[in-house]
Scaffold this motif. Structure first.
Motif, PDB file in Angstrom:
ATOM      1  N   GLU A 463      10.982  34.948  49.081  1.00 19.15           N
ATOM      2  CA  GLU A 463      10.878  33.970  47.999  1.00 19.15           C
ATOM      3  C   GLU A 463       9.794  32.926  48.258  1.00 19.15           C
ATOM      4  OE1 GLU A 463      14.727  32.344  47.191  1.00 19.15           O
ATOM      5  OE2 GLU A 463      15.522  34.235  46.441  1.00 19.15           O
ATOM      6  N   THR A 465       6.148  31.143  48.033  1.00 22.08           N
ATOM      7  CA  THR A 465       5.232  30.975  46.907  1.00 22.08           C
ATOM      8  C   THR A 465       3.854  30.595  47.417  1.00 22.08           C
ATOM      9  OG1 THR A 465       5.886  28.654  46.662  1.00 22.08           O
ATOM     10  CG2 THR A 465       7.089  30.280  45.353  1.00 22.08           C
ATOM     11  N   THR A 519       4.843  37.584  40.631  1.00 21.56           N
ATOM     12  CA  THR A 519       5.923  37.665  41.604  1.00 21.56           C
ATOM     13  C   THR A 519       6.076  39.129  42.000  1.00 21.56           C
ATOM     14  OG1 THR A 519       7.103  35.734  40.782  1.00 21.56           O
ATOM     15  CG2 THR A 519       8.384  37.331  42.028  1.00 21.56           C
ATOM     16  N   SER A 542      10.852  39.048  48.138  1.00 20.77           N
ATOM     17  CA  SER A 542       9.909  38.704  47.075  1.00 20.77           C
ATOM     18  C   SER A 542       8.971  37.610  47.547  1.00 20.77           C
ATOM     19  CB  SER A 542      10.642  38.250  45.813  1.00 20.77           C
ATOM     20  OG  SER A 542      11.232  36.972  45.996  1.00 20.77           O
ATOM     21  N   SER A 544       5.517  35.093  45.598  1.00 18.81           N
ATOM     22  CA  SER A 544       4.689  34.838  44.423  1.00 18.81           C
ATOM     23  C   SER A 544       3.290  34.442  44.860  1.00 18.81           C
ATOM     24  CB  SER A 544       5.297  33.722  43.554  1.00 18.81           C
ATOM     25  OG  SER A 544       6.577  34.097  43.097  1.00 18.81           O
TER      26      SER A 544
END
Length: 896
Positions: A463, A465, A519, A542, A544
């Motif tokens: 997650e 970024t 993403t 994940s 981004s």
């Protein structure tokens, strides 16, 4: 002059008539030792809240480096960065010292991470002492409290200067590391989870070895005292590597779950000081099996013959109930499970895991009721395991569990070896107990551990970024993996189901082709076809990617030196002004860049003169800009965006701005006379633009007719986007003096230069109403405006004098709080139907733009009004007498 590892002394005559030895900070690594607590050092904490504390001893986290200041004069101001956290800086917030990364949008960061090194307050005559005064708050210093977990403070915790008698708290001794020793151990000191196949350990040789040669003696072992005291003559059972002429040692396979200590002695050549005894470093290897958490056991079932059905549930045997912090089990019946039958083998319990695991072992706390109840526990146990709950395999012969203690401090006393069997289900069948003739079977607790076969430790972190489009993915391989199947894509379901794009890899890294502002989901399945169970499915992670790529934001690589002036990169018309009337940057001696900026800290002024020249333009080669490449296809951008700030002295009727990329020339349709940041979007699909080979970018101003003008535009934040920020579809400009009505104490003024139209409104001194109650009905200015409908924000061109920075603002037709939001969501704060527009940011004593925020809070987001199509009233009311208003801009930010 900066001299490595040397502290220069400048003797200054202070006003009191005695000499102070002013320290000049070293450029290399150094420690900061508390003056009144010798042996305790200012240390950053690399995890958690990253506060700065005092720790005893010279740890790697206590090494600091000097960096260029974020604010203030570079000759007298510094920033401090911890050596173990590159890119982080010592700063203050709430009077607590902590480390924080690069500021980003934090407008206060420049000052609170910049420090003036001063003579040590406790002893100004000692040249090895230093105190750090903040650039933002004169007279406030970094100072410590108690050691350990108590954070270091800035000021005294309330923003006051250092109290008399406590100067020692704000004084630190500069201590340079012993550079003759070996340093920079790999694995790093105190590192955990090191592979047993680490293979090589290495270090950086001491300075005498590096400059003159020498050898290394390495002591390696599992006993810290032995490694500390070992000598060549008496190695004390350590592994000794003597007379090495390389700075590494190749190790055999290590043991699981073991802490290893090592020391490197540098044997310097005879002309230098003798052997430099090394520091004691350590690392700890990975465990062979890692305990499964209770949540990883998703279902527990048992035979339908419990002894205490009202008190005991089967899941109590794997949820850590009854265990204390030392893993000792109580005799509380409700934390265990017990079954009873008439025949042997009729009592059983079964565990289902959330996924298949390669089991290492099972730790058992037997049934632990007080005597004689402990004899009811399991004795002879048959264990089977399964992948699907249908087909079962026996785990060898019957296993004998040890009897429980029968008291509250009972430790596990049976370990069942699973030897790496793959299983999703484990079933225990009880054949006998420790009570003859009694067919019971019970447990207090079991704990399974599994061999880590799945991929872990994703890089980027899950997650995360702001990941670069050229990022290299990495992970920690599952144990025993021969190859890695990596799935990646923007569809989480496709990645989860294994239908996304897959790469079969031998290494634990992968360079995917990524796009901006996406993403991505990815997972790694670890594969070994030689194993009985071949593929271990990985978790889905994940990240981004960044929203944009910087072409040039005028923040990196520029200063006021001849070598790094902005015009060195951006070539202008200097020396050929009759042909090219552009001059990039301001005049010598600078500063060459402007501090009026769209974001960051600087923008680039282009001064143009088209009265005699045929054009005015500046040109930069792509490879010399921060983007560093001619290939602008990376990240799949579609649009080049730059921000332009006009000037009232420009004439939009005689001159217009353009941008050239390759053979394409794109005109700016905005008004270069408006003193406001305006966005220019350039589609890269424009004819003549070859995205894979953009060698240069040109920004210019040209005559519209036969006669051109002169002026200045500011350029900032040139970036590539896949999805460019939307251009506003409506901008309504309102001059402050053009009010429908103005009542005192508001007045129209003309004294301050730079106002649009030469006029602005404000209040005379001592006429403000800066209370938090709603304003009086008089002292207002009223305007009307018409919108097409949507969500709108209001920006004000203001000057704030004496920290006065706001108005009361109202749109009377829209007073329902549900129609007045803030940009981050939720309703704005209303007072009697008014917005308390106090503390509009940023402040400034020259004309600048500030957004309307919803109440008295420095960090409030902008207010957004939901306005259906129509005509509205904008009312401005008296608040701060030192705020002058030149203009409003009502901007549509999105549709309804």
């Amino acid at each position: 002059m900066w001299i490595k590892n040397t502290i220069l002394i400048t003797l200054l005559l202070c006003l009191a008539g005695f000499s102070q030895a002013q320290p000049v900070m070293p450029t290399g690594s150094f420690y900061l030792e508390a003056y009144d607590m010798p042996g305790w050092y200012m240390t950053c904490v690399p995890t958690g809240n990253r506060r700065i504390i005092l720790v005893q001893g010279k740890t790697p986290e206590a090494l600091w480096l000097v960096d260029a200041p974020f604010a203030g004069n570079a000759a007298t101001t510094i920033s401090l960065t911890p050596e173990v956290l590159p890119g982080y800086y010592a700063r203050h917030a709430g009077w607590i010292m902590y480390t924080d990364p690069s500021a980003g949008a934090d407008q206060y960061y420049n000052n609170d991470a910049s420090w003036h090194p001063r003579a040590g307050l406790a002893n100004p005559g000692d040249s090895t002492l230093v105190s750090f005064e903040n650039n933002q708050y004169a007279g406030n210093y970094i100072q410590h409290n108690a050691p350990g977990a108590t954070p270091i403070e800035f000021g005294t915790g309330s923003g006051l200067t250092v109290p008399a008698g406590q100067e020692g708290r704000a004084t630190f001794r500069i201590v340079l590391p012993d550079t003759s020793r070996a340093s920079n151990p790999k694995p790093a000191d105190k590192t955990n989870e090191i592979s047993i196949d680490v293979g090589e350990i290495s270090w950086t040789p001491g300075e005498f070895i590096l400059t003159n040669g020498g050898t290394h003696n390495v002591f390696f072992g599992t006993d810290e005292a032995s490694v500390t005291n070992a000598t060549i003559a008496e190695p004390l059972g350590t592994s000794l590597y003597e007379g090495l002429d390389v700075n590494n040692v190749i190790l055999d396979r290590l043991e699981y779950g073991t802490t290893y200590y090592w020391r490197v002695d540098e044997v310097n050549i005879p002309s230098k000081p003798g052997t430099s005894k090394g520091l004691i470093w350590n690392f700890t290897t990975e465990l062979e099996g890692y305990p499964l958490e209770p949540v990883q056991i998703i279902n527990v079932t048992a035979s339908d013959n419990p002894v205490y059905p009202e008190e005991q549930e089967p899941n109590m045997t794997c949820n850590e109930s009854g265990l204390d912090v030392n893993d000792m089990h109580s005799t509380e019946l409700a934390t265990m499970w017990l079954g009873m039958a008439d025949e042997p083998g009729q009592v059983w319990i079964q565990y289902e895991f959330d996924k298949i695991y390669k089991l290492h072992d099972m730790l058992v706390w037997n049934y632990n009721e007080t005597p004689p109840g402990e004899t009811y526990g399991a004795k002879d146990v048959n264990i089977v395991y399964s992948l699907d709950g249908v087909t079962w395999t026996a785990l060898g012969d019957t296993v004998v569990f040890n009897e429980a203690a029968g008291y509250d401090t009972y430790s596990a006393n049976t370990t069942v070896d699973f030897s790496g069997k793959a299983a999703k289900y484990v079933k225990l069948t009880f054949w006998s107990s420790f009570e003859d003739g009694l067919y019971t079977g019970g447990l207090s607790e079991v704990r399974f551990s599994a061999i880590p076969t799945r991929a872990t430790e994703p890089d980027p972190e899950d997650e995360d970024t702001g990941i670069a489009v050229d990022a290299l993915l990495g992970w920690k391989a599952g144990r025993g993996a021969a190859e890695h199947n990596l799935y990646i894509g923007t569809d989480v379901n496709a990645v989860t189901e294994g239908t996304a794009s897959m790469a079969v890899l031998q290494d634990v890294s992968y360079a995917p082709v990524l796009e901006l502002a996406r993403t991505y989901y990815w997972k790694v399945d670890e594969v070994n076809m030689a194993e009985e169970y071949t593929t271990w499915d990985g978790p889905v992670w994940s990240f981004s990617t960044v929203q944009s790529i910087v072409v040039d934001n005028f923040e990196v690589g520029y200063d006021d030196s001849d070598a790094n002036a902005v015009w060195v990169t951006w070539k202008d018309g200097f020396g050929n002004e009759s042909v090219n009337g552009a001059l990039m940057g301001y005049e010598f001696p600078g500063p060459y860049l402007s501090t009026t900026n769209y974001n960051g800290g600087h923008s680039a002024p282009i001064r143009y003169n088209n009265t005699t020249a045929s054009y005015s333009e500046v040109k930069a080669q792509s490879e010399e800009l921060p983007i560093g490449t001619v290939d602008w296809t990376i990240g799949s951008p579609t649009t080049l965006v730059l921000w332009i700030y006009g000037d009232l002295g420009n004439n939009a009727a005689t001159d217009r701005l353009y941008v050239k990329i390759g053979s394409a020339k794109i005109l700016f349709t905005g008004d270069i006379s408006k003193p406001r940041w305006m966005q220019m979007n350039i589609p890269l699909s424009t004819a003549g633009i070859n995205q894979s080979n953009i060698s240069s970018i040109t920004i210019g101003l040209e005559k519209i007719g036969s006669a051109g003008g002169t002026g200045t535009v500011l350029i900032d934040n040139i970036r590539l986007y896949r999805e460019a920020p939307a251009l506003p579809t409506e901008e309504i400009w309102i001059q402050a003096e053009d009010a429908v009505s103005i009542t005192t104490p508001f007045e129209v003024f003309t004294e301050l230069e730079g106002a649009m139209g030469g006029q602005y409104i404000g209040k005379t001194n001592n006429t403000g109403n800066n209370t938090t109650s709603s304003p009086a009905p008089d002292a207002t200015a009223t305007y009307t405006f018409t919108v097409n409908g949507g969500v709108y924000r209001i920006d004000c061109r203001i000057i704030t004098i004496s920290n006065s920075d706001g108005f009361w603002i109202q749109i009377p037709e829209i007073t329902d709080a549900n129609n007045i939001k803030v940009s981050t969501g939720g309703n704005a704060v209303l007072t009697g139907g008014w917005i308390d527009g106090n503390n509009m940011r940023p402040r400034g004593t020259t004309w600048h733009w500030a957004y309307l925020c919803s109440n008295d809070n420095n960090n409030e987001p902008p207010v957004e009004f939901i306005l259906p199509a129509g005509t509205y009233t904008l009312k401005l009311a008296n608040r701060d007498d030192g705020t002058m208003l030149d203009a409003f801009v009502v901007t549509k930010v999105r549709d309804l």
